[in-house]
Write a protein that holds these residues in place. Structure first.
Motif, mmCIF file in Angstrom:
data_model
loop_
_atom_site.group_PDB
_atom_site.id
_atom_site.type_symbol
_atom_site.label_atom_id
_atom_site.label_comp_id
_atom_site.label_asym_id
_atom_site.label_seq_id
_atom_site.Cartn_x
_atom_site.Cartn_y
_atom_site.Cartn_z
ATOM 1 N N GLU A 225 0.827 -1.204 0.000
ATOM 2 C CA GLU A 225 0.000 0.000 0.000
ATOM 3 C C GLU A 225 0.867 1.261 0.000
ATOM 4 O OE1 GLU A 225 -2.684 -0.248 3.292
ATOM 5 O OE2 GLU A 225 -3.889 -1.851 2.378
ATOM 6 N N ALA A 243 -1.447 4.307 -0.429
ATOM 7 C CA ALA A 243 -2.566 4.063 -1.340
ATOM 8 C C ALA A 243 -3.858 4.646 -0.773
ATOM 9 C CB ALA A 243 -2.723 2.569 -1.581
ATOM 10 N N ARG A 247 -7.699 0.480 -1.835
ATOM 11 C CA ARG A 247 -6.772 0.300 -2.950
ATOM 12 C C ARG A 247 -5.468 -0.291 -2.424
ATOM 13 N NH1 ARG A 247 -10.844 1.283 -4.987
ATOM 14 N NH2 ARG A 247 -11.376 2.795 -6.625
ATOM 15 N N HIS A 248 -4.821 -1.105 -3.250
ATOM 16 C CA HIS A 248 -3.419 -1.435 -3.011
ATOM 17 C C HIS A 248 -2.703 -1.439 -4.357
ATOM 18 C CE1 HIS A 248 -3.281 -5.550 -4.589
ATOM 19 N NE2 HIS A 248 -4.354 -5.861 -3.893
ATOM 20 N N PHE A 249 -1.378 -1.336 -4.307
ATOM 21 C CA PHE A 249 -0.579 -1.235 -5.522
ATOM 22 C C PHE A 249 -0.186 -2.619 -6.032
ATOM 23 C CE2 PHE A 249 0.698 2.824 -3.260
ATOM 24 C CZ PHE A 249 -0.175 3.617 -3.987
ATOM 25 N N GLU A 266 -3.087 -0.359 -9.823
ATOM 26 C CA GLU A 266 -3.694 -0.521 -8.504
ATOM 27 C C GLU A 266 -4.828 -1.546 -8.565
ATOM 28 O OE1 GLU A 266 -4.890 3.249 -6.938
ATOM 29 O OE2 GLU A 266 -2.980 4.236 -7.408
ATOM 30 N N LYS A 287 -2.445 12.249 -5.607
ATOM 31 C CA LYS A 287 -3.283 11.532 -6.563
ATOM 32 C C LYS A 287 -4.338 12.480 -7.111
ATOM 33 C CE LYS A 287 -5.741 7.151 -7.217
ATOM 34 N NZ LYS A 287 -6.172 5.876 -6.583
#
Length: 538
Positions: A225, A243, A247-249, A266, A287
């Motif tokens: 994240e 993140a 969401r996570h990357f 993501e 972002k």
């Protein structure tokens, strides 16, 4: 009477503050005085010790050589000084770097007390990452940046119960494959993304300095994240980005060609749909937008040479938050997607011949051809092509050619792809197969593969000069400036090796004549660390 008491208290308070300030000034003076005394004693001891050793040595020489004199020492020193210009540049640079590192260590050991008030004013609005990341560096230009899965431990802290230093980190590497800087990371990292510069053909001093003053984004390994923004020249952490909610990357990112915008793959942890996060590099990587990746499990993404199109590898594998478990291998649907980078509009989408051919890693040729590395998720006995190409407008992928179609050599796993557009060469790595392979893109055939256990990272070699005897017989086939550049790749592995793979140009223009074994030479340099998945050139 109360007024008199109040004035008395205020007076006492002022006296106390003045007394504290006076004590602080006296402490600073005392510290400066102690530092001067320590330096003077060290210098005096060095001079006296050297004089004593010279006296003992001279007395011994006198016994063996009665004609010897003190003048011989001065003559010897002068002769060594005259030899300095003849010493090659790399040893001098390494000696200079060692002196700089020693000077830094001395300054840290004897640094003066810091004025807290002055420090807090200067650091207003800036996050101090020194408690979370440790950076050591030498003053040399960086050519590559790599993630590290196992960094050398600080031996002074091994027996310290409070030491929570981990093995993960990032390193900057120079043209001699020496470590310039190394920065610890709180978790394992994956992709390394270097901010591009607009005019990479300008070789002026200002251009070279701007090349070193760029950002490098370090992505956490899926399903991290976080990602971090470092300075390419020093390795210092500038930003740590978390993140968004839900969401996570997925471990990869890419910049727009002007370096102003960062695009990150993501995962929506609720719907498990792939997303592309858009971050403003000129505004502390805030972002600013988000697009659909039009697939599941987006992994690597790259920018098209037109600077208008994102190319995305949708791996097709569903994973939940904070998990690497694959949830849909039987029904996965990988694809290669082209998106408009400004609006996120879907332009093209292509799927591979087998639904378990996970489209994972990409590299971009200057002519707009996408190089694709596949990780096959099906049965081990199934033989599918693992290195493909695609160009906008093509209706399907085009596989490269392996001798006898023996793609099993790569054990169904391609970890990195790197392309040399000038010479039409492609390098792929496989840690499971334990080799790096180089393809000739003109004939779309394999030149050769080289055994390199646990290799993963791959990048094009930095521009350097070929030996005088190389390329002398191919004047009609190679442009003059191309002959002056080294042809090949650098590959990193988990055993600490940085290996140069030099490609004999004759192997690509007359492959029927050249012995395949001699077509690629390798030169490895080992470090006491374990390099991770990806290696990126500046």
């Amino acid at each position: 009477m109360p007024t008199i008491e109040t004035k008395t208290v205020m007076s006492i308070t002022e006296d106390t503050c003045q007394s504290n300030e006076l004590k602080a000034q006296q402490a600073d003076k005392l510290s400066n005085h102690e530092l001067l005394i320590t330096s003077a004693l060290t210098a005096f001891g060095t001079v006296m010790g050297t004089a004593a050793l010279l006296s003992i040595h001279h007395r011994y020489r006198k016994q063996r050589q009665p004609d010897s004199s003190w003048q011989d020492y001065l003559t010897g020193i002068c002769s060594q000084l005259h030899l300095l210009p003849s010493i090659s540049k790399p040893p001098l640079m390494r000696f200079s770097s060692a002196c700089q590192q020693a000077a830094c260590a001395w300054q840290q050991a004897y640094r003066l007390p810091i004025n807290d008030e002055h420090t807090s004013n200067n650091s207003l609005g800036t996050t101090d990452f020194s408690a979370m990341h440790t950076t050591t560096m030498l003053a040399r230009p960086v050519c590559w940046v790599s993630g590290v899965a196992a960094m050398p431990k600080n031996t002074s802290l091994i027996n310290d119960d409070s030491n929570d230093e981990n093995d993960f980190g990032v390193v900057g590497i120079d043209a001699d494959r020496e470590i310039v800087w190394q920065t610890t990371m709180p978790e394992r990292v994956h992709d390394i993304v270097v901010q591009p510069i607009l005019n990479d053909q300008d070789n002026s001093l200002d251009s070279r300095q701007s090349c070193q003053n760029r950002d490098v984004v370090v992505m956490g390994r899926r399903p991290s994240e976080k990602f971090w923004v470092l300075d390419t020249a020093t390795g210092q952490v500038k930003f740590a980005i978390k993140a968004s909610d839900q969401r996570h990357f997925y471990g990869h990112a890419c910049y727009s060609l002007d370096g102003s915008t960062l695009y990150v793959t993501e995962n929506d942890t609720q719907s498990l749909d792939g997303k592309i996060g858009v971050y403003n590099a000129h505004d502390s990587y805030q972002k600013v937008a988000e697009f659909d990746s039009h697939g599941i499990g987006p992994h690597e993404l790259i920018m098209h040479p037109d600077d208008e199109t994102l190319v995305i590898a949708n791996g097709g594998i569903k994973t939940e938050q904070a998990s690497r478990e694959e949830l849909n291998l039987d029904i996965m649907l990988p694809s290669l997607v082209y998106l408009n980078r400004h609006e996120g509009k879907l332009l093209e989408q292509i799927t591979p011949e087998h639904n378990q051919m996970s489209v994972r890693h990409l590299a971009m040729h200057n002519d707009g051809t996408v190089m694709i590395g596949i990780q096959f998720q099906g049965e081990k006995h199934i033989n599918v092509p693992l290195v493909l190409t695609h160009k906008r407008g093509d209706t399907s992928f085009k596989p490269l050619t392996m001798p006898d179609n023996q793609w099993q050599r790569f054990h169904q796993y391609i970890a990195s792809v790197a392309v040399d557009s000038e010479r039409n060469l492609l390098c792929v790595t496989t840690p499971i197969g334990g080799c790096a392979a180089i393809f000739d893109l003109n004939s779309r055939t394999l030149i050769n593969d080289v055994s390199l256990p646990d290799c993963a990272g791959a990048s094009v070699l930095a521009n350097s000069v070929l030996p005088n005897n190389v390329g002398s017989d191919i004047n009609n086939d190679v442009k003059g400036e191309d002959k002056c550049k080294e042809s090949g790749f650098i590959v990193s592995d988990g055993q600490g090796q940085l290996t140069k793979l030099h490609v004999d140009y004759l192997a690509t223009v007359a492959s029927t004549v050249i012995n395949k074994v001699e077509s690629i030479s390798k030169d490895s340099k080992r470090h006491m660390m374990s390099f991770d998945n990806h290696l990126q050139a500046l």
